[in-house]
Design an enzyme around this catalytic site. Structure first.
Site, PDB file in Angstrom:
ATOM      1  N   GLY A  73       0.780  -1.224   0.000  1.00 34.11           N
ATOM      2  CA  GLY A  73       0.000   0.000   0.000  1.00 34.11           C
ATOM      3  C   GLY A  73       0.810   1.271   0.000  1.00 34.11           C
ATOM      4  O   GLY A  73       0.282   2.342  -0.303  1.00 34.11           O
ATOM      5  N   HIS A 140     -15.401  12.686 -13.219  1.00 33.66           N
ATOM      6  CA  HIS A 140     -15.152  12.737 -14.657  1.00 33.66           C
ATOM      7  C   HIS A 140     -13.864  13.487 -14.998  1.00 33.66           C
ATOM      8  O   HIS A 140     -13.509  14.478 -14.371  1.00 33.66           O
ATOM      9  CB  HIS A 140     -16.333  13.397 -15.384  1.00 33.66           C
ATOM     10  N   HIS A 149      -1.738   5.769  -5.134  1.00 36.30           N
ATOM     11  CA  HIS A 149      -2.609   4.954  -4.284  1.00 36.30           C
ATOM     12  C   HIS A 149      -3.689   5.840  -3.690  1.00 36.30           C
ATOM     13  O   HIS A 149      -3.407   6.872  -3.082  1.00 36.30           O
ATOM     14  CB  HIS A 149      -1.796   4.311  -3.159  1.00 36.30           C
TER      15      HIS A 149
END
Length: 210
Positions: A73, A140, A149
């Protein structure tokens, strides 16, 4: 049929194992989960139901039909260990949970992880090795650079840009048309209302340099 190997067997690795079992590709029999790569050979000892740790990334010899995902991560370790496998000629695949809603094309990418209840809106541009955890939302025309991440419940809105190697921690949010520079980190629960410079760590609402 491919043999999927997960780089990292710690907490995030176990989450990625769960993700890997909940994709359309797994349901269709495109791969089985062969095991993990991790230097900590006892990482899974307290847990049941997981495939074995096959060894470390540095020493693993890639076999026919092996494919990989990277379950680290933190951005820099993810980049480091994935690159070791890439240098050996390893192939990375994407994992997209059946309960994710992805309205943009990622078929040309590699190493992307998209967990359950993520929403990726129209005309979003993702990059290789981006990971997006549960309930994150991408508006969008947003753009997310390689290796970045997004933690659970983080949000980027219309025309937002995350450059390469950006970390958004849990529930971080970025308002429209702002850019978070390469290598930056946005702390948990923070609200970004102006551009973040490359390499900065910001925290708070509004987010300020730490």
């Amino acid at each position: 049929m491919k043999n999927l190997i997960i780089i990292g067997a710690r907490g995030f690795g176990r989450e990625v194992f769960d993700l890997a079992k909940n994709t359309q590709a797994f349901k269709d029999g495109e791969y089985i989960i062969k095991g993990f790569l991790d230097d900590k050979t006892d990482a899974l000892e307290p847990y049941n139901g997981y495939p074995p740790i096959l060894g470390g990334v540095e020493t693993y010899e890639i076999e026919k039909d092996d494919v990989f995902v990277c379950a680290l991560g933190t951005v820099q370790p993810k980049k480091h260990y994935a690159q070791l496998i890439l240098d050996k000629g390893g192939e990375f695949i994407n994992l997209v949970d059946l309960q994710a809603n992805v309205r943009s094309d990622i078929s040309h990418l590699k190493g992307v992880l998209i967990f359950s209840f993520v929403f990726v809106s129209v005309d979003v541009t993702l990059s290789d090795f981006v990971s997006i955890q549960h309930f994150a939302c991408l508006g969008h025309d947003a753009k997310v650079g390689q290796w970045s991440h997004m933690s659970s419940y983080s949000t980027i809105t219309g025309f937002t840009v995350l450059e390469e190697e950006v970390m958004l921690q849990t529930a971080a949010k970025v308002v429209p048309k702002k850019t978070v520079g390469k290598g930056s980190m946005v702390g948990a629960g923070s609200l970004v209302i102006k551009n973040v410079k490359p390499g900065e760590s910001v925290f708070g609402s509004p987010a300020r340099k730490m």
